[in-house]
Structures are given as C-alpha cells and as structure tokens.
Design a protein around this motif. Structure first.
Motif, PDB file in Angstrom:
ATOM      1  N   SER A  24       0.826  -1.207   0.000  1.00 20.64           N
ATOM      2  CA  SER A  24       0.000   0.000   0.000  1.00 20.64           C
ATOM      3  C   SER A  24       0.863   1.261   0.000  1.00 20.64           C
ATOM      4  N   GLY A  25       2.096   1.141   0.453  1.00 16.73           N
ATOM      5  CA  GLY A  25       3.007   2.281   0.433  1.00 16.73           C
ATOM      6  C   GLY A  25       2.748   3.318   1.512  1.00 16.73           C
ATOM      7  N   THR A  26       1.867   3.018   2.452  1.00 17.79           N
ATOM      8  CA  THR A  26       1.537   3.999   3.494  1.00 17.79           C
ATOM      9  C   THR A  26       2.477   3.927   4.679  1.00 17.79           C
ATOM     10  N   ASN A  27       3.214   2.817   4.797  1.00 18.87           N
ATOM     11  CA  ASN A  27       4.110   2.595   5.941  1.00 18.87           C
ATOM     12  C   ASN A  27       3.387   2.744   7.267  1.00 18.87           C
ATOM     13  N   GLU A  28       2.168   2.278   7.311  1.00 18.13           N
ATOM     14  CA  GLU A  28       1.338   2.289   8.509  1.00 18.13           C
ATOM     15  C   GLU A  28       1.817   1.192   9.466  1.00 18.13           C
ATOM     16  N   ASP A  29       1.855   1.482  10.738  1.00 20.92           N
ATOM     17  CA  ASP A  29       2.220   0.477  11.738  1.00 20.92           C
ATOM     18  C   ASP A  29       1.058  -0.496  11.948  1.00 20.92           C
ATOM     19  N   ILE A  30       1.378  -1.640  12.540  1.00 20.74           N
ATOM     20  CA  ILE A  30       0.361  -2.657  12.832  1.00 20.74           C
ATOM     21  C   ILE A  30       0.496  -3.093  14.289  1.00 20.74           C
ATOM     22  N   ASN A  31      -0.622  -3.378  14.931  1.00 21.73           N
ATOM     23  CA  ASN A  31      -0.652  -3.922  16.281  1.00 21.73           C
ATOM     24  C   ASN A  31      -0.869  -5.428  16.191  1.00 21.73           C
ATOM     25  N   TYR A  32      -0.284  -6.168  17.121  1.00 21.07           N
ATOM     26  CA  TYR A  32      -0.541  -7.606  17.177  1.00 21.07           C
ATOM     27  C   TYR A  32      -0.859  -8.007  18.612  1.00 21.07           C
ATOM     28  N   TYR A  33      -1.586  -9.113  18.738  1.00 22.30           N
ATOM     29  CA  TYR A  33      -1.950  -9.672  20.035  1.00 22.30           C
ATOM     30  C   TYR A  33      -1.839 -11.185  19.917  1.00 22.30           C
ATOM     31  N   ILE A  34      -1.103 -11.796  20.842  1.00 20.12           N
ATOM     32  CA  ILE A  34      -0.901 -13.243  20.829  1.00 20.12           C
ATOM     33  C   ILE A  34      -1.193 -13.794  22.218  1.00 20.12           C
ATOM     34  N   GLU A  35      -2.000 -14.852  22.292  1.00 21.36           N
ATOM     35  CA  GLU A  35      -2.219 -15.581  23.540  1.00 21.36           C
ATOM     36  C   GLU A  35      -1.555 -16.943  23.405  1.00 21.36           C
ATOM     37  N   LEU A  36      -0.749 -17.290  24.420  1.00 25.31           N
ATOM     38  CA  LEU A  36      -0.057 -18.569  24.443  1.00 25.31           C
ATOM     39  C   LEU A  36      -0.478 -19.369  25.662  1.00 25.31           C
ATOM     40  N   GLU A  37      -0.698 -20.652  25.454  1.00 24.53           N
ATOM     41  CA  GLU A  37      -0.940 -21.567  26.564  1.00 24.53           C
ATOM     42  C   GLU A  37       0.418 -22.042  27.054  1.00 24.53           C
ATOM     43  N   ARG A  38       0.667 -21.879  28.356  1.00 22.65           N
ATOM     44  CA  ARG A  38       1.939 -22.284  28.962  1.00 22.65           C
ATOM     45  C   ARG A  38       1.757 -23.651  29.606  1.00 22.65           C
ATOM     46  N   MET A  39       2.739 -24.540  29.422  1.00 21.88           N
ATOM     47  CA  MET A  39       2.643 -25.875  29.997  1.00 21.88           C
ATOM     48  C   MET A  39       4.016 -26.371  30.435  1.00 21.88           C
ATOM     49  N   THR A  40       4.023 -27.214  31.431  1.00 19.82           N
ATOM     50  CA  THR A  40       5.265 -27.836  31.882  1.00 19.82           C
ATOM     51  C   THR A  40       5.489 -29.089  31.050  1.00 19.82           C
ATOM     52  N   LEU A  41       6.710 -29.236  30.552  1.00 19.14           N
ATOM     53  CA  LEU A  41       7.057 -30.384  29.715  1.00 19.14           C
ATOM     54  C   LEU A  41       7.849 -31.403  30.525  1.00 19.14           C
ATOM     55  N   ASN A  42       7.526 -32.691  30.340  1.00 15.26           N
ATOM     56  CA  ASN A  42       8.360 -33.712  30.967  1.00 15.26           C
ATOM     57  C   ASN A  42       9.601 -33.910  30.099  1.00 15.26           C
ATOM     58  N   LEU A  43      10.533 -34.703  30.545  1.00 12.32           N
ATOM     59  CA  LEU A  43      11.809 -34.870  29.854  1.00 12.32           C
ATOM     60  C   LEU A  43      11.630 -35.386  28.426  1.00 12.32           C
ATOM     61  N   ASN A  44      10.712 -36.345  28.232  1.00 15.95           N
ATOM     62  CA  ASN A  44      10.489 -36.886  26.884  1.00 15.95           C
ATOM     63  C   ASN A  44       9.928 -35.823  25.948  1.00 15.95           C
ATOM     64  N   GLU A  45       8.947 -35.055  26.387  1.00 12.23           N
ATOM     65  CA  GLU A  45       8.364 -33.990  25.560  1.00 12.23           C
ATOM     66  C   GLU A  45       9.423 -32.942  25.218  1.00 12.23           C
ATOM     67  N   ASN A  46      10.200 -32.571  26.226  1.00 11.56           N
ATOM     68  CA  ASN A  46      11.267 -31.592  26.031  1.00 11.56           C
ATOM     69  C   ASN A  46      12.258 -32.077  24.969  1.00 11.56           C
ATOM     70  N   THR A  47      12.643 -33.349  25.048  1.00 10.83           N
ATOM     71  CA  THR A  47      13.603 -33.917  24.104  1.00 10.83           C
ATOM     72  C   THR A  47      13.045 -33.912  22.681  1.00 10.83           C
ATOM     73  N   VAL A  48      11.794 -34.308  22.509  1.00  6.00           N
ATOM     74  CA  VAL A  48      11.177 -34.345  21.184  1.00  6.00           C
ATOM     75  C   VAL A  48      11.115 -32.943  20.581  1.00  6.00           C
ATOM     76  N   ILE A  49      10.682 -31.977  21.366  1.00  5.58           N
ATOM     77  CA  ILE A  49      10.577 -30.597  20.869  1.00  5.58           C
ATOM     78  C   ILE A  49      11.958 -30.053  20.503  1.00  5.58           C
ATOM     79  N   THR A  50      12.943 -30.322  21.341  1.00 10.05           N
ATOM     80  CA  THR A  50      14.300 -29.848  21.071  1.00 10.05           C
ATOM     81  C   THR A  50      14.853 -30.477  19.789  1.00 10.05           C
ATOM     82  N   LEU A  51      14.626 -31.764  19.586  1.00 11.26           N
ATOM     83  CA  LEU A  51      15.098 -32.428  18.368  1.00 11.26           C
ATOM     84  C   LEU A  51      14.402 -31.868  17.128  1.00 11.26           C
ATOM     85  N   LYS A  52      13.115 -31.569  17.227  1.00 14.50           N
ATOM     86  CA  LYS A  52      12.402 -30.955  16.100  1.00 14.50           C
ATOM     87  C   LYS A  52      12.987 -29.576  15.787  1.00 14.50           C
ATOM     88  N   ASP A  53      13.320 -28.837  16.830  1.00 16.94           N
ATOM     89  CA  ASP A  53      13.898 -27.511  16.625  1.00 16.94           C
ATOM     90  C   ASP A  53      15.273 -27.605  15.962  1.00 16.94           C
TER      91      ASP A  53
END
Length: 146
Positions: free
Chosen positions: A110-139
């Motif tokens: 659009s060429g207006t260089n207008e700023d944008i606002n964002y809003y994000i909601e995250l669910e926080r959870m505790t990971l056990n060792l197996n979940e942590n390992t899987v997520i880390t390997l995917k990353d």
C-alpha cells in the motif's frame, strides 16, 4: 492451564522477539489466539502481512512478503487487506514450542508505511523430559533445514 498474552506494535519491516526460552527447556507454549489490527483503522488502505517464527528470520521485507507454510519455522501468519473489502485471514500452528519466537510485519504494497498492532495468547505448559527432548530435536531439525 496458564495463559500468557503478548502485544506490541511493529513498523513496516519490523521484528519483535518474544523471550520464552528457559535454561532447561522444561516450559512449552502453544498459540491459542493471534490477532492483528491497523494502528489507524479506517484511515488508510493497507495490506498487512504479520508472521510468527520459531527462529529469527533475519531481514524483514518492506514489500512483497510471501507466506510459505512449507517453512518449518513459520508457526503463524495473518493477512489483513483494507483496500477493497476489509478482510482478515489468520492461520497458526497448534504445535508446542519451548524457545523464543519472532513476530514480523510487512506492509505488502500500500506504500503507506502504517504500523500494525498484534496480540498473541499462548498456553503455557510444563514439559516432561520426553516432551522436552522431542521438541528440542524438532527444533534442531528445523534449524538445520534452513
């Protein structure tokens, strides 16, 4: 279930880092809500592309942004077009992550260089060792594929 929310404002080509990483990776997050809104609604025409990444995407374009869901580091994208007919499209992954995330914005023409606002909601959870390992390997796999 604990919910954490984050909000901010980005200029065209801008990027925010949301710090979520812990020393041992035992805390995970999942996106519950992702919304965007123009800084001055109704004032100008705007084509906004806002994306959320698991890794720092580097330089953010100020025009012609593309959305590629083949990118394993992209976990959310929103598009807002106010030029002809107000429309919003928001898509996000329900994947769990345990690292910092990055929010980027491009005014896609659009060429207006207008700023944008964002809003994000995250669910926080505790990971056990197996979940942590899987997520880390995917990353690690996602990092190596970049």
């Amino acid at each position: 279930m604990e919910i954490r929310s984050f909000r901010g404002k980005l200029e065209d080509g801008g990027k925010d880092k949301i710090s979520l990483a812990t020393a041992d990776g035992s805390v995970g997050y999942r996106i519950l809500k992702f919304q965007i809104m123009m800084e001055q609604p109704g004032n100008t025409a705007q084509e906004s592309v806002v994306k959320i990444f698991k890794l720092d995407p580097g330089t953010v374009p100020t025009s012609a942004a593309t959305i590629d869901f083949g990118d394993n580091t992209l976990i959310g994208a929103a598009f807002q077009d106010t030029n002809v007919h107000p429309s919003d499209v928001v898509i996000f992954d329900r994947d769990i992550f345990n690292q910092d995330i990055f929010v980027t914005y491009t005014d896609n023409g659009s060429g207006t260089n207008e700023d944008i606002n964002y809003y994000i909601e995250l669910e926080r959870m505790t990971l056990n060792l197996n979940e942590n390992t899987v997520i880390t390997l995917k990353d690690i796999r996602n990092t190596n594929s970049q």
